[in-house]
Every structure is written in C-alpha cells, then in structure tokens.
Design a protein around this motif. Structure first.
Motif, mmCIF file in Angstrom:
data_model
loop_
_atom_site.group_PDB
_atom_site.id
_atom_site.type_symbol
_atom_site.label_atom_id
_atom_site.label_comp_id
_atom_site.label_asym_id
_atom_site.label_seq_id
_atom_site.Cartn_x
_atom_site.Cartn_y
_atom_site.Cartn_z
ATOM 1 N N UNK A 1 0.836 -1.203 0.000
ATOM 2 C CA UNK A 1 0.000 0.000 0.000
ATOM 3 C C UNK A 1 0.873 1.257 0.000
ATOM 4 N N UNK A 2 1.916 1.241 0.825
ATOM 5 C CA UNK A 2 2.814 2.404 0.880
ATOM 6 C C UNK A 2 3.566 2.587 -0.430
ATOM 7 N N UNK A 3 3.920 1.490 -1.061
ATOM 8 C CA UNK A 3 4.542 1.600 -2.394
ATOM 9 C C UNK A 3 3.562 2.247 -3.381
ATOM 10 N N UNK A 4 2.301 1.833 -3.285
ATOM 11 C CA UNK A 4 1.308 2.288 -4.273
ATOM 12 C C UNK A 4 0.963 3.760 -4.116
ATOM 13 N N UNK A 5 1.053 4.293 -2.892
ATOM 14 C CA UNK A 5 0.663 5.706 -2.683
ATOM 15 C C UNK A 5 1.880 6.633 -2.628
ATOM 16 N N UNK A 6 3.041 6.111 -2.946
ATOM 17 C CA UNK A 6 4.263 6.926 -2.903
ATOM 18 C C UNK A 6 4.173 8.096 -3.876
ATOM 19 N N UNK A 7 4.584 9.269 -3.388
ATOM 20 C CA UNK A 7 4.648 10.457 -4.250
ATOM 21 C C UNK A 7 6.034 11.087 -4.141
ATOM 22 N N UNK A 8 6.441 11.707 -5.204
ATOM 23 C CA UNK A 8 7.698 12.464 -5.236
ATOM 24 C C UNK A 8 7.331 13.933 -5.326
ATOM 25 N N UNK B 1 4.687 13.855 -8.191
ATOM 26 C CA UNK B 1 4.663 12.793 -9.203
ATOM 27 C C UNK B 1 4.376 11.465 -8.519
ATOM 28 N N UNK B 2 3.606 10.638 -9.201
ATOM 29 C CA UNK B 2 3.314 9.303 -8.681
ATOM 30 C C UNK B 2 3.258 8.340 -9.861
ATOM 31 N N UNK B 3 3.325 7.079 -9.539
ATOM 32 C CA UNK B 3 3.245 6.034 -10.558
ATOM 33 C C UNK B 3 2.215 5.016 -10.080
ATOM 34 N N UNK B 4 1.291 4.662 -10.948
ATOM 35 C CA UNK B 4 0.273 3.673 -10.552
ATOM 36 C C UNK B 4 0.964 2.335 -10.279
ATOM 37 N N UNK B 5 0.331 1.533 -9.412
ATOM 38 C CA UNK B 5 0.915 0.261 -8.992
ATOM 39 C C UNK B 5 -0.038 -0.866 -9.406
ATOM 40 N N UNK B 6 0.496 -1.823 -10.141
ATOM 41 C CA UNK B 6 -0.359 -2.902 -10.673
ATOM 42 C C UNK B 6 -1.106 -3.669 -9.580
ATOM 43 N N UNK B 7 -0.546 -3.688 -8.368
ATOM 44 C CA UNK B 7 -1.194 -4.438 -7.284
ATOM 45 C C UNK B 7 -2.551 -3.839 -6.911
ATOM 46 N N UNK B 8 -2.776 -2.576 -7.280
ATOM 47 C CA UNK B 8 -4.060 -1.934 -6.962
ATOM 48 C C UNK B 8 -4.860 -1.635 -8.226
ATOM 49 N N UNK B 9 -4.647 -2.437 -9.272
ATOM 50 C CA UNK B 9 -5.461 -2.263 -10.472
ATOM 51 C C UNK B 9 -6.899 -2.688 -10.228
ATOM 52 N N UNK C 1 -10.469 -1.571 -15.067
ATOM 53 C CA UNK C 1 -9.836 -0.643 -16.015
ATOM 54 C C UNK C 1 -9.021 0.365 -15.203
ATOM 55 N N UNK C 2 -7.712 0.330 -15.322
ATOM 56 C CA UNK C 2 -6.856 1.281 -14.604
ATOM 57 C C UNK C 2 -6.864 1.038 -13.115
ATOM 58 N N UNK C 3 -6.277 1.949 -12.352
ATOM 59 C CA UNK C 3 -6.180 1.745 -10.908
ATOM 60 C C UNK C 3 -7.528 1.888 -10.192
ATOM 61 N N UNK C 4 -7.654 1.191 -9.107
ATOM 62 C CA UNK C 4 -8.757 1.290 -8.150
ATOM 63 C C UNK C 4 -8.880 2.753 -7.697
ATOM 64 N N UNK C 5 -10.112 3.285 -7.711
ATOM 65 C CA UNK C 5 -10.321 4.686 -7.321
ATOM 66 C C UNK C 5 -9.842 4.983 -5.913
ATOM 67 N N UNK C 6 -9.966 4.023 -5.019
ATOM 68 C CA UNK C 6 -9.552 4.232 -3.634
ATOM 69 C C UNK C 6 -8.059 4.514 -3.505
ATOM 70 N N UNK C 7 -7.260 3.866 -4.342
ATOM 71 C CA UNK C 7 -5.808 4.070 -4.230
ATOM 72 C C UNK C 7 -5.427 5.456 -4.768
ATOM 73 N N UNK C 8 -6.199 5.943 -5.730
ATOM 74 C CA UNK C 8 -5.951 7.297 -6.237
ATOM 75 C C UNK C 8 -6.280 8.314 -5.150
ATOM 76 N N UNK D 1 -4.335 12.013 -0.554
ATOM 77 C CA UNK D 1 -4.232 12.291 0.887
ATOM 78 C C UNK D 1 -2.772 12.200 1.342
ATOM 79 N N UNK D 2 -2.097 11.191 0.865
ATOM 80 C CA UNK D 2 -0.681 11.029 1.220
ATOM 81 C C UNK D 2 0.147 12.239 0.794
ATOM 82 N N UNK D 3 -0.101 12.734 -0.405
ATOM 83 C CA UNK D 3 0.646 13.894 -0.903
ATOM 84 C C UNK D 3 0.341 15.134 -0.065
ATOM 85 N N UNK D 4 -0.943 15.401 0.162
ATOM 86 C CA UNK D 4 -1.302 16.617 0.895
ATOM 87 C C UNK D 4 -0.705 16.595 2.297
#
Lengths: 266, 266
Positions: B5-12, B20-28, B31-38, B43-46
C-alpha cells in the motif's frame, strides 16, 4: 413579476465561463449569504453555459471563507466532456480573493433500471402541520414555508438530531435544480438540536446529488417537499450531516455536508 | 520491508505543490487503478506538503476520465488557510490531460462535545466470518482481507444493496488517513447486488469525511474495520451509495459517491 429566488440567483455571463452575480439581502444568513443560495447561483450559471451537457448530477461546494454581501465573480471551467457526462470546476472570488471552490458533474439522464432504497420518513400531510417562522436575523428562511414534523429550530435539547419538515418556496415557485441545490442546505446545523441552543457553526463543504429528472421536477411543481436531515458523528469541532429531499414518493436529491462548530470546550 | 500500500501511494514532491506518482499494478481495478488508491495517493501527498495545516477532514475526488497505468502529475493548490482549517484544490494529469479533479479540507482537531448518532451494524466477530477472494481481475481486492457479513460480491440478486464486511489490509497495516481514504471506496457498485451480476459501472465523484483522530487511528492499529454501504436511489443511469467505516465503536469515516451504470435498457 419575478420571484425573489430568481432575483437572488441571477448571473451575468461574461466571456470564458465567468459569471457575475450580486448577493441578495433576502437570502442573508447570520453572516453573509445563506450557503444554499450560493450553491443555487452556481447551478443556475452552469445551466446557462453554452457548452453545458445535460443537467446537474452532483455539486460539491467548499465554503473557504465567508462570502461578503456584494458582487461575486464565479469562474467556471469545463474540465472534461465525456459522452454522457461533463466535469466542471469553479471558484467564487470577491475582490480577487477566493471565497468558495467546487466542482460539478452534469450529464445526460437516460433510461435505466430504477429503484429507491432510501426510506421516506413518515409525516402527516403538510396542511396539518403548523408553519413556523425563524428568528428575524435568519433572513433567508423567510423565503421558505417550513412545517416541522420533528426537530424544529428552538426545540428543547434532544438526543436525536433529526429534523423532518415540509418545505417550499414562499411565495410558491416551481421546483428546479437551483432550488433543489438551495433546499439541500436548508437544514440548520444539527448541533443546535442536540444542545437546544445556537452556537457558532457553519458548513465547510457541501455535496449534493441530484436524482430528480426534469419530468419529476415538472410533476412536483410547487408542491411541498419533504426534507429530512440527521448528523452522523459529532466531535473535535466538526460533524457531518446528511439530508434527503422527497417529492411525493420520489427521492429528488440527497446531500451531505461537513460542519464546524464551537462549543465551550473548543 | 515496505507495505505494498505504501509503495502504491508513494509520491515524489516537486516544486509548487506538484507531486509525481506512478500507478501500482497491485491496486489495479478492471480498467486502470482502483479509485480508492488514487484518493489515498492524494491524501498522502497533501499530508506531506510543507504548508499543510492539521489532518484531513474532507476529500472530494472526481473521476473525470479513466486513469491509465503509468505516471501521474498531481497538482495541488492551497486556496485558503484559516485559523483552524485549510482548503485545497487539486488535479491529476496524465500526459497533459486532466483525469481527476478534487478538493480537500484539512484542519486542526480540537476538544469539543462529541457524540455519534450513526448506528453501527451488528456483526459477529471477524474470526467467525469467512474471508473471501474476489475474482482475479479485481487485483486491488487481493490487498484486503474481506469477511462479508451480508452482501458479498457474487451473491444472488437481492432487494437490498447493503454490504457489511470486516475489512483490513493484507498483510496487516496500521490504519492511517490514506488507508481510510482507500477503504472508503472499497465497496463495489451496489447495483451488482441488486442484479446479482456485474454490469458496467464506475464512480463519478467520491466524497469522504474523516472523523477519526490520530489517537483513534493509533488505537485501531491494524485491527479489522467494520464497513457498511448501501445505495439511496438508482435510476437514469446513476445511483448514489453511502458508506461507514467503524473501528470498534468509533465511526472512523463516512463516505458518499455517485456512480454511473449501464444496463440493458441504457
């Protein structure tokens, strides 16, 4: 003769999605305009935009600072138009300062399977429930007929924050999306009911989902709307409250807001 | 070893509130990433922004277009910082196109009167309820332990869209605001339960109110969260659903969303 609600939500379209509006004293709240009339003004503006797609589905408005009486600049932007829906963002500025932000989803309503799971509160017919006035300093409320079934403003302290009331514009006015947007914020802060008194409180962010179709609005006309609202959790200076607006057996809109409040502990 | 989860929400963090962030296949999702992980990534960035005030109180995120797998640019802006709260707007862009918009309210939690009116659903202890898997193509769900008390995915058609389940990260992870933001979207579209089948459906806009204090999150740790969700009204290609996340007797968060769906009539 135009209705005071229509006067209050009037906007003047400028170029580039900017709309000018002027607050109307008839919809003043204790400080500045009633939040519902600001939300209604936004819906009215978006509906008039030449590139709008369909009708309003969702509106979130954030009350970042008190809106002062006077002119406001509503800056709207279409972020994306899809096949059946359209995403908007907006800000409201006064003298160059942002006082509100928000976003809206508009879209095309198409035939689909339908059902309502929300349960309409029971209420005796509106003509059997007394209409009440709010205190003078809540000006906006004079433009609504309010017949409380439970949870009136000024009631004794209660263990339940629910208000259920018959509500309609005064004078009568056919229901439309702007008036739904306004009515969705017509429920005073639930903390007043729990304490049996006023205290400083204000909406921080408000989200409304518009379920009614244009045909349902036409059927509703200016009949009484049955509104109900209840809080979820109070604590740490905030609480959430959710509301429903019913027209007959039709759930016209659902709405949710986060409210700040300040009691003697805060 | 970091949690997925922490890998998936990582931001630079870049300059000027851009992350900047990169989507993580574990939370697909399908179609595309799970809305919850976005939502959790926002929240993690803010929370990491140097000028942030307090913790998250409210988040609205609008899914304007499908998020593609790959990099994303989150552009955040502090609209206004008041004494006890702070208003944010943000967009998520991919290759220069806005795919999501939203706003957030952060703020200081201070002592106040408190009470919870929402009613926790009854549920037997988590260890007595079977954990279930979702189909392979719902990748994100593999990162959650899911013990459905009622309304499981794949259940027969039901007249009630309610799901109630014990939920926690898999492997276990202490609860925080990003994980609450993600869990708030962990309830599959309620229309699936009403029809006993999948159909095209997706969240258009999601609003979450964060009630939990940091101390309550610490008490919760990685224990099971009890989640419940139900729809309000289905019709005209859309429906709303509302959810609650409980930790013991504490209402941690409430969340609301508008969902589009497409059935054979649409």
């Amino acid at each position: 003769m135009s209705h005071v609600f229509d006067e209050a939500i009037t906007v003047q379209a400028q170029s580039n999605g900017v709309f000018h509006a002027v607050t109307h004293d008839a919809y003043n709240n204790m400080v500045g305009p009633f939040g519902g009339i600001t939300a209604a003004t936004v819906v009215n503006a978006l509906q008039q935009h030449p590139d709008v797609l369909g009708g309003p589905l969702a509106l979130t408005i954030n009350y970042a600072a008190p809106v002062a009486n006077g002119t406001l600049d509503l800056r709207t932007s279409i972020v994306r138009t899809n096949r059946t829906n359209q995403h908007w963002t907006f800000t409201i500025e006064q003298e160059g300062e942002v006082v509100s932000t928000g976003n809206a989803v508009f879209g095309v309503r198409r035939e689909s399977w339908s059902d309502t799971e929300a349960v309409k509160p029971s209420a005796p017919p509106p003509e059997t429930v007394a209409a009440v006035d709010f205190p003078e300093f809540i000006a906006w409320a004079r433009n609504y007929e309010k017949r409380f079934v439970v949870g009136g403003l000024g009631d004794d302290k209660s263990p339940d924050s629910t208000s259920t009331l018959w509500l309609r514009d005064l004078p009568e006015r056919p229901l439309d999306y702007p008036s739904l947007a306004s009515m969705a914020d017509a429920f005073f802060p639930r903390v007043f009911l729990r304490h049996g008194t006023y205290m400083p409180a204000g909406t921080i962010t408000l989200t409304t989902y518009f379920h009614a179709t244009p045909a349902e609005l036409a059927t509703q006309g200016s009949d009484h709307v049955l509104g109900t609202a209840q809080a979820g959790r109070f604590g740490n200076g905030h609480f959430d409250q959710s509301s429903q607006l019913w027209g007959g057996d039709v759930l016209l809109a659902t709405s949710h807001q986060l409210v700040y409040f300040k009691d003697l502990q805060g």
